[in-house]
Scaffold this motif. Sequence first.
Motif, PDB file in Angstrom:
ATOM      1  N   GLU A 300     -45.555  55.134 -23.901  1.00 15.68           N
ATOM      2  CA  GLU A 300     -45.199  56.253 -23.029  1.00 15.68           C
ATOM      3  C   GLU A 300     -45.287  57.576 -23.807  1.00 15.68           C
ATOM      4  O   GLU A 300     -45.851  58.562 -23.332  1.00 15.68           O
ATOM      5  CB  GLU A 300     -43.779  56.033 -22.499  1.00 15.68           C
ATOM      6  N   LEU A 301     -44.735  57.528 -24.992  1.00 18.27           N
ATOM      7  CA  LEU A 301     -44.731  58.742 -25.811  1.00 18.27           C
ATOM      8  C   LEU A 301     -46.146  59.101 -26.261  1.00 18.27           C
ATOM      9  O   LEU A 301     -46.553  60.270 -26.220  1.00 18.27           O
ATOM     10  CB  LEU A 301     -43.821  58.521 -27.030  1.00 18.27           C
ATOM     11  N   PHE A 302     -46.900  58.077 -26.654  1.00 19.63           N
ATOM     12  CA  PHE A 302     -48.264  58.327 -27.104  1.00 19.63           C
ATOM     13  C   PHE A 302     -49.099  58.945 -25.979  1.00 19.63           C
ATOM     14  O   PHE A 302     -49.848  59.896 -26.186  1.00 19.63           O
ATOM     15  CB  PHE A 302     -48.915  57.022 -27.598  1.00 19.63           C
ATOM     16  N   ALA A 303     -48.949  58.375 -24.774  1.00 20.15           N
ATOM     17  CA  ALA A 303     -49.732  58.877 -23.634  1.00 20.15           C
ATOM     18  C   ALA A 303     -49.356  60.319 -23.324  1.00 20.15           C
ATOM     19  O   ALA A 303     -50.212  61.149 -22.991  1.00 20.15           O
ATOM     20  CB  ALA A 303     -49.500  57.983 -22.413  1.00 20.15           C
ATOM     21  N   LYS A 304     -48.072  60.612 -23.456  1.00 22.92           N
ATOM     22  CA  LYS A 304     -47.614  61.976 -23.174  1.00 22.92           C
ATOM     23  C   LYS A 304     -48.188  62.959 -24.196  1.00 22.92           C
ATOM     24  O   LYS A 304     -48.707  64.018 -23.833  1.00 22.92           O
ATOM     25  CB  LYS A 304     -46.089  61.989 -23.242  1.00 22.92           C
ATOM     26  N   LYS A 305     -48.113  62.583 -25.460  1.00 18.35           N
ATOM     27  CA  LYS A 305     -48.588  63.470 -26.518  1.00 18.35           C
ATOM     28  C   LYS A 305     -50.110  63.619 -26.510  1.00 18.35           C
ATOM     29  O   LYS A 305     -50.647  64.686 -26.816  1.00 18.35           O
ATOM     30  CB  LYS A 305     -48.135  62.950 -27.888  1.00 18.35           C
ATOM     31  N   SER A 306     -50.799  62.553 -26.203  1.00 15.13           N
ATOM     32  CA  SER A 306     -52.265  62.590 -26.238  1.00 15.13           C
ATOM     33  C   SER A 306     -52.854  63.167 -24.951  1.00 15.13           C
ATOM     34  O   SER A 306     -54.007  63.592 -24.927  1.00 15.13           O
ATOM     35  CB  SER A 306     -52.823  61.179 -26.440  1.00 15.13           C
ATOM     36  N   GLY A 307     -52.056  63.143 -23.865  1.00 17.78           N
ATOM     37  CA  GLY A 307     -52.602  63.583 -22.581  1.00 17.78           C
ATOM     38  C   GLY A 307     -53.647  62.620 -22.042  1.00 17.78           C
ATOM     39  O   GLY A 307     -54.483  62.984 -21.222  1.00 17.78           O
ATOM     40  N   TRP A 308     -53.585  61.381 -22.458  1.00 13.53           N
ATOM     41  CA  TRP A 308     -54.609  60.408 -22.075  1.00 13.53           C
ATOM     42  C   TRP A 308     -54.303  59.662 -20.770  1.00 13.53           C
ATOM     43  O   TRP A 308     -55.054  58.774 -20.387  1.00 13.53           O
ATOM     44  CB  TRP A 308     -54.811  59.379 -23.201  1.00 13.53           C
ATOM     45  N   SER A 309     -53.188  59.973 -20.139  1.00 16.67           N
ATOM     46  CA  SER A 309     -52.902  59.336 -18.852  1.00 16.67           C
ATOM     47  C   SER A 309     -54.121  59.433 -17.954  1.00 16.67           C
ATOM     48  O   SER A 309     -54.792  60.464 -17.915  1.00 16.67           O
ATOM     49  CB  SER A 309     -51.724  60.035 -18.165  1.00 16.67           C
ATOM     50  N   VAL A 310     -54.422  58.379 -17.247  1.00 18.77           N
ATOM     51  CA  VAL A 310     -55.568  58.446 -16.325  1.00 18.77           C
ATOM     52  C   VAL A 310     -55.234  59.291 -15.098  1.00 18.77           C
ATOM     53  O   VAL A 310     -56.103  59.534 -14.270  1.00 18.77           O
ATOM     54  CB  VAL A 310     -56.019  57.030 -15.860  1.00 18.77           C
ATOM     55  N   PHE A 311     -53.977  59.707 -15.001  1.00 21.42           N
ATOM     56  CA  PHE A 311     -53.556  60.397 -13.783  1.00 21.42           C
ATOM     57  C   PHE A 311     -53.527  61.916 -13.890  1.00 21.42           C
ATOM     58  O   PHE A 311     -52.929  62.604 -13.080  1.00 21.42           O
ATOM     59  CB  PHE A 311     -52.206  59.857 -13.325  1.00 21.42           C
ATOM     60  N   GLY A 312     -54.167  62.470 -14.939  1.00 19.31           N
ATOM     61  CA  GLY A 312     -54.341  63.917 -15.013  1.00 19.31           C
ATOM     62  C   GLY A 312     -53.386  64.592 -15.963  1.00 19.31           C
ATOM     63  O   GLY A 312     -52.390  64.044 -16.389  1.00 19.31           O
TER      64      GLY A 312
END
Lengths: 312, 312, 312, 312
Positions: A300-312
């Motif tokens: 969760e934290l990695f996705a937030k920091k990287s901005g890699w969420s597929v949802f924009g």
Amino acid sequence: MPIASQPVQDILHEVYHEMQPHIGEGKVADYIPALARIDPKKFGMAVVTAEGEVFTVGDAAEPFSIQSVSKVFTLTLALGRIGAGLWSRVGREPSGTAFNSIVQLEHEHGIPRNPFINAGAIVVADVLLAGHQPRETLGEILQFFRYLSGDDSVYIDEDVARSEQATGFRNAALANYMSAFGNIHNPVEKTLGVYYHQCSLAMSCEQLAKAGLFLANGGRNPVSGLTVVTRERARRINALMITCGHYDASGDFAFRVGLPGKSGVGGGILAIAPGKASIAVWSPGLNANGNSATGTRALELFAKKSGWSVFG
Amino acid sequence: MPIASQPVQDILHEVYHEMQPHIGEGKVADYIPALARIDPKKFGMAVVTAEGEVFTVGDAAEPFSIQSVSKVFTLTLALGRIGAGLWSRVGREPSGTAFNSIVQLEHEHGIPRNPFINAGAIVVADVLLAGHQPRETLGEILQFFRYLSGDDSVYIDEDVARSEQATGFRNAALANYMSAFGNIHNPVEKTLGVYYHQCSLAMSCEQLAKAGLFLANGGRNPVSGLTVVTRERARRINALMITCGHYDASGDFAFRVGLPGKSGVGGGILAIAPGKASIAVWSPGLNANGNSATGTRALELFAKKSGWSVFG
Amino acid sequence: MPIASQPVQDILHEVYHEMQPHIGEGKVADYIPALARIDPKKFGMAVVTAEGEVFTVGDAAEPFSIQSVSKVFTLTLALGRIGAGLWSRVGREPSGTAFNSIVQLEHEHGIPRNPFINAGAIVVADVLLAGHQPRETLGEILQFFRYLSGDDSVYIDEDVARSEQATGFRNAALANYMSAFGNIHNPVEKTLGVYYHQCSLAMSCEQLAKAGLFLANGGRNPVSGLTVVTRERARRINALMITCGHYDASGDFAFRVGLPGKSGVGGGILAIAPGKASIAVWSPGLNANGNSATGTRALELFAKKSGWSVFG
Amino acid sequence: MPIASQPVQDILHEVYHEMQPHIGEGKVADYIPALARIDPKKFGMAVVTAEGEVFTVGDAAEPFSIQSVSKVFTLTLALGRIGAGLWSRVGREPSGTAFNSIVQLEHEHGIPRNPFINAGAIVVADVLLAGHQPRETLGEILQFFRYLSGDDSVYIDEDVARSEQATGFRNAALANYMSAFGNIHNPVEKTLGVYYHQCSLAMSCEQLAKAGLFLANGGRNPVSGLTVVTRERARRINALMITCGHYDASGDFAFRVGLPGKSGVGGGILAIAPGKASIAVWSPGLNANGNSATGTRALELFAKKSGWSVFG
């Protein structure tokens, strides 16, 4: 928002740092001794980018029992074997129930909801067995993992497999039940043999992230340059991971992490950032839904920091 | 794989062309006269890019009953009102059951699985009502749609609303059932009044695509420049759409289309391509799961041609 | 093993004596104030033999809310009205679920499993209403109870009825749900009005035992000499009572008591010893299944001492 | 209404006569060859009175596969072995679901609803096995049947048992599932071995009626004069038969026939008229619920003519 490779390592270290107070949280799976005796303080994470760069922190080189994460790869093999024909034997909808629920099978005539719940993965194992001996099929599965990770040290932990088999009454119930509906084509014990052994694969985060890389890269392994599946199939496997990859907490994982992912009861999770990277995390303590507690938090934290969420 | 605006129009025309033989397929909802008398040959599609460019084909300017597509927007409003507190009253997991199922409520103490099944949307309506009169709440909802679409001609079709109310026994069952568990805080008939009216909103594809644009653009409306929700909340709403937006066919929609989407029984679907565009399609004939048959097909083709799938 | 009338009184006194330490056990229904304020120490029991002799102990002359015990009598009326046609709208199988479960209705298209669960009794009320005004139907129901008990003081407690209505969200859910399947033919609120009022009948053990006597006597009231139903119908109503009369504890009641019986949440139970007697007991404290705790115990002991079990 | 022995024979002949047009109705069980090849035109019926008189018609001397009728007797043995302790491992409520349903087990932690559904009877077999070899336990079961029927020719059909085992995937699912909850104490295949063999007992109507006679006679076999169970236990077994003896058609059987009864998929039914007689009927064709079509009809008619319904 493209991310250069330096920041990936930075982000990974930040995540590792912020996870420190949470390492050891959750409850280690204890239904078999081989899992129960794992040190709950283990934590590893590996990111392999679409360009093939590898970043790791913690115990990322230590093999662990990948358990249900294996289902992503056996699904890939089974689709390669029988293609869309698979969908007449297993659905592709979230189940809304626990990983080992049998209720849905009774209501839907022995067709499991998706290939990531236990019943569905047993059907997939049955497709791969296809009249062969379990030993041959397992050899093929193992070969696939070694090929994808580029690492011949990937192995099946026989001790774990034996324990799974000795305690696997619910899986035996699922397999027998589906057999009653004609949805298991091999002898139940052979199909279960394949299933228990695939779940007993031992891999490190680094190996696992490498193995999943083709899903982040349109179906092609950027290291070997070889195409594993078509782009369309890679997309669809990712779609199944996001809707079904975390059993009855799949919605929560998509909500919090925003990446296709598949968890295992050994505390591992494989997550795919399409076009960006393949990510593996390992932390043995599980949350109430049976998914790695700190592993989910780290992603969760990695996705937030990287901005890699597929949802924009 | 960035797509310039010219190709979007080209793709849209190709899709429109390829859909011609399929227009009129499926079965128009006939539970109320106002829906039953819609011409099944209608087909419209609109794409609004993150830059605010608008592309349309077919009947994209003709208003239709958006029905459950409205749930995306009332969820947005409710999250703005009570934030994460909403999740104590409604879950965020796929239900594995039909849009109007009541079974899950009995097993889970009156907490609906997610805000997109009818029960969940009724709770969301109850949150928005919050002690006010339905008229006030509906005014606020209507205002929100007009603001988002930049078009004051959006309206509530009172004829549809009355019919929904007269035939809505299953929704009344859901609302009363949740009320028994204390999960409806207003008088049942008032909450249902809000719900039926929100479902009766009439909008065109173009209006709908514009209204959804903030979800494709990190929470900000690029036309007005105003922030509707935070980037994180936009992501999360998209996540809910992909795991729960098509009831018990959500897995199939993710598998085939690869975009967050929300369907309505009027034949409309809103799909979000994060960072790219908001897409609305309308074709009244429904498939066996109650989602627009040709609308889903059009989105599948559009996603394939545009390469906008979130899954790589 | 015929039992003379003297022993009946003796047995009744023995039972009353042995129940003393248990009087007050269980939990009084508290979902409405009118029931919650009942003294938990109340205990009454009445036996009326097939010859019309009456034996009582304790508070057998004090009226209490008969609640679901009323379902036996409205079923009798509905069978008189439409005969076997009733069985197309309601089943005659044990439900295996709680009295107010809605799950079964979804799985079985709005047809309740039997006339003694709430949903089934609501259908029965709907049959009795049949286009009339609730007031007329209730007059008829009340008349039937007064006739059977030979006592014009039987009345409907309006205070209880109003409270039932105000809190009856689950019943409203059931009625609306069945309405969606076309299995409620009158306006939902009217049918529910009849249902709530029938449940609010106030009767004493003595009145209730007299009212049930026709079921112990081949369908004929031995006091008036009039035939209420045929012998065959009396048998069948008794059969329904033994398989379905105590919701998901019906098996337990048959196992322990061995007599057809119907319980109510007010703490009353009517039991039938075919060819022997009609028995009513009242003790407000309920067990975990929602049936009178001490009432069941008293009947178990009475059946043992009298040898009246239908099972030999 | 006492019935002299002469009329019993008369009634039996009338029933036999009136059944002639119905003989051959229903569908013979065909899941194993040994059952499928039975002549559907077979019909036999035997009544053994509490005084020990025997009356028969038709094929009452021909052995057939008693299948689930055996569950009444293994339950009797298990209660003799561990008494009320059995009820911690199996319930005594109607299931509301089919004989081989697994849904209820998942919702209720591996505790079957009653001893007459397959799951419950497998637990009972497990109780009887209790660490012994299946051969020993089966010897004991066979001995019990021979003793009760006073006939050493009762035997286990090994051909049927082998076929049951080869096709018994749903039963294997049930046993494995309960094993996962710790509710099977022996190796699954051993417990199932006992279960399949007990179901394969071959008996004639006359033998079966004699075997069940103790249940009609307060627990005592009037021929041998020996007490098999206490009167209370006989009552309770009868109670279980009436509420649970015909799976999800138990209510219907009680409604139509009015006697405790247990059916088997071989087309046999044992019915008990407490204080009067034990009755066995055999007609292989099954109705939609899996119970003998003409057998049920014959019992309904017999009960009507004899007035032996337990319901007055």
